[in-house]
Write a protein that holds these residues in place. Structure first.
Motif, PDB file in Angstrom:
ATOM      1  N   SER A 149     177.891 -13.640 -25.470  1.00 30.42           N
ATOM      2  CA  SER A 149     177.177 -12.441 -25.888  1.00 30.42           C
ATOM      3  C   SER A 149     176.218 -12.811 -27.002  1.00 30.42           C
ATOM      4  O   SER A 149     176.521 -13.672 -27.840  1.00 30.42           O
ATOM      5  CB  SER A 149     178.159 -11.381 -26.396  1.00 30.42           C
ATOM      6  N   SER A 150     175.082 -12.157 -27.031  1.00 28.14           N
ATOM      7  CA  SER A 150     174.134 -12.400 -28.114  1.00 28.14           C
ATOM      8  C   SER A 150     174.662 -11.963 -29.470  1.00 28.14           C
ATOM      9  O   SER A 150     174.120 -12.362 -30.504  1.00 28.14           O
ATOM     10  CB  SER A 150     172.796 -11.701 -27.822  1.00 28.14           C
ATOM     11  N   PRO A 192     174.195 -12.120 -22.796  1.00 28.90           N
ATOM     12  CA  PRO A 192     173.336 -10.938 -22.751  1.00 28.90           C
ATOM     13  C   PRO A 192     173.216 -10.272 -24.115  1.00 28.90           C
ATOM     14  O   PRO A 192     174.112 -10.363 -24.960  1.00 28.90           O
ATOM     15  CB  PRO A 192     174.059 -10.007 -21.771  1.00 28.90           C
ATOM     16  N   GLY A 193     172.100  -9.595 -24.311  1.00 32.89           N
ATOM     17  CA  GLY A 193     171.970  -8.657 -25.422  1.00 32.89           C
ATOM     18  C   GLY A 193     172.442  -7.295 -24.962  1.00 32.89           C
ATOM     19  O   GLY A 193     173.145  -7.174 -23.957  1.00 32.89           O
ATOM     20  N   PRO A 194     172.076  -6.234 -25.680  1.00 33.26           N
ATOM     21  CA  PRO A 194     172.490  -4.889 -25.284  1.00 33.26           C
ATOM     22  C   PRO A 194     172.083  -4.588 -23.841  1.00 33.26           C
ATOM     23  O   PRO A 194     170.903  -4.636 -23.490  1.00 33.26           O
ATOM     24  CB  PRO A 194     171.749  -3.992 -26.280  1.00 33.26           C
ATOM     25  N   THR A 195     173.063  -4.302 -23.010  1.00 32.25           N
ATOM     26  CA  THR A 195     172.849  -4.091 -21.580  1.00 32.25           C
ATOM     27  C   THR A 195     173.529  -2.799 -21.169  1.00 32.25           C
ATOM     28  O   THR A 195     174.677  -2.543 -21.557  1.00 32.25           O
ATOM     29  CB  THR A 195     173.410  -5.271 -20.765  1.00 32.25           C
ATOM     30  N   PRO A 216     164.875  -5.163 -29.033  1.00 30.13           N
ATOM     31  CA  PRO A 216     164.120  -6.249 -28.389  1.00 30.13           C
ATOM     32  C   PRO A 216     162.622  -5.961 -28.404  1.00 30.13           C
ATOM     33  O   PRO A 216     162.209  -4.800 -28.334  1.00 30.13           O
ATOM     34  CB  PRO A 216     164.641  -6.233 -26.939  1.00 30.13           C
ATOM     35  N   GLY A 222     168.779  -4.007 -21.611  1.00 29.15           N
ATOM     36  CA  GLY A 222     168.838  -4.767 -20.378  1.00 29.15           C
ATOM     37  C   GLY A 222     169.560  -3.972 -19.305  1.00 29.15           C
ATOM     38  O   GLY A 222     170.228  -2.967 -19.581  1.00 29.15           O
ATOM     39  N   ILE A 227     170.447  -9.285 -15.761  1.00 27.78           N
ATOM     40  CA  ILE A 227     171.364 -10.397 -16.028  1.00 27.78           C
ATOM     41  C   ILE A 227     171.729 -11.107 -14.732  1.00 27.78           C
ATOM     42  O   ILE A 227     171.813 -12.348 -14.692  1.00 27.78           O
ATOM     43  CB  ILE A 227     172.618  -9.892 -16.750  1.00 27.78           C
ATOM     44  N   ARG A 248     170.355 -17.051 -23.803  1.00 30.20           N
ATOM     45  CA  ARG A 248     170.436 -15.747 -24.455  1.00 30.20           C
ATOM     46  C   ARG A 248     169.437 -14.796 -23.789  1.00 30.20           C
ATOM     47  O   ARG A 248     168.251 -14.773 -24.120  1.00 30.20           O
ATOM     48  CB  ARG A 248     170.174 -15.892 -25.954  1.00 30.20           C
ATOM     49  N   ASN A 250     168.303 -11.532 -23.697  1.00 29.44           N
ATOM     50  CA  ASN A 250     168.430 -10.349 -24.544  1.00 29.44           C
ATOM     51  C   ASN A 250     167.099  -9.663 -24.856  1.00 29.44           C
ATOM     52  O   ASN A 250     167.022  -8.868 -25.795  1.00 29.44           O
ATOM     53  CB  ASN A 250     169.144 -10.712 -25.846  1.00 29.44           C
ATOM     54  N   ILE A 253     165.611 -10.429 -28.731  1.00 29.29           N
ATOM     55  CA  ILE A 253     166.238 -10.174 -30.031  1.00 29.29           C
ATOM     56  C   ILE A 253     166.497 -11.494 -30.719  1.00 29.29           C
ATOM     57  O   ILE A 253     167.013 -12.438 -30.119  1.00 29.29           O
ATOM     58  CB  ILE A 253     167.562  -9.417 -29.861  1.00 29.29           C
TER      59      ILE A 253
END
Length: 254
Positions: A149-150, A192-195, A216, A222, A227, A248, A250, A253
């Protein structure tokens, strides 16, 4: 013990992917994308049998091949049974995507240690167990993909226990990439960043979601399909030269 639901005829043709956590979210999007790319897919799930069968049905509806297999990823016998099912149905395993995990958030001062242990069991031991089976049983020339995770690098308050578990995932993944030298297997992690998944959105109010979506440079959350596309590249021949890396995904970010 694991429960296996066959939903297509057994076949030994083509490549085969095992995807854990494939009943929803990123795991489901990945399972469907790999099926679109021609893989027979083992849809791994923990407890959501109906949702896993929906994933299988979605794959079948487009002419793909899939079966559902239940397992607690931290249970080595159950995970071995998932690989057994893949081998019995399709002849072997070429790709392992470990998308199963849990996210429980709270500040360190308030964090329940029993919950900490359960999260580490799923995210750390579960990843180790799946990597162990992959290392033992993946066909040469294959691919392994785990999920970090990011937040490991973003240091969001409340994420200490979760980020710690994902830091362990990164360490294990990069080591396994080197342990599989000589077998032409690439091993990577996607962070991933916020998904926009149920796991991410659970417990967050609209203001929090909007704030995270604005971070981002691409100015949105996302999606699971975003992903899944990264995963599909990394396990494809085009992505095989990428090895021992944490990608990463994301939206930029930092």
């Amino acid at each position: 013990m694991s429960e296996v639901t066959m939903s297509t005829e057994s076949s030994t043709g083509g490549k085969v992917a095992v995807v854990t956590g494939a009943s929803r979210g990123i795991g489901r999007a990945t399972a469907e994308r790999l099926a679109d790319d021609g893989y027979a897919v083992v849809v791994g799930y923990a407890g959501g049998r109906a949702a896993a069968e929906e994933t299988v049905a979605a794959i079948e509806a487009k002419g793909g091949r899939a079966l559902a297999a239940q397992a607690d990823v931290a249970d080595e016998e159950a995970v071995a049974a998932v690989f057994d099912a893949a081998e019995a149905a399709y002849g072997g395993v070429d790709v392992v995507v470990h998308a199963a995990g849990r996210m429980d958030l709270a500040p360190v001062a308030d964090y329940d240690l029993d919950l900490f242990d359960r999260q580490q069991r799923t995210n750390v031991r579960g990843t180790f167990v799946v990597l162990q089976q992959a290392a033992r049983r993946l066909r040469d020339g294959g691919s392994v993909l785990t999920f970090s995770s990011s937040v490991v690098g973003l240091a969001f308050p409340g994420y200490a226990a979760y980020a710690a578990s994902k830091g362990a995932v990164e360490a294990m993944t990069l080591i396994v990439a080197r342990e599989l030298r000589g077998r032409n297997i690439n091993v990577n992690a996607v962070a991933p960043g916020p998904t926009a998944t149920d796991l991410f959105l659970d417990g967050k109010d609209e203001e929090t979601v909007a704030r995270l979506a604005a971070q981002p440079p691409l100015e949105r959350l996302g999606t699971p399909d975003d992903i899944a596309g990264v995963v599909a590249f990394l396990v494809s021949p085009a992505g095989h030269w990428v090895n021992g890396q944490v990608v990463r995904a994301n939206g930029g970010i930092i």
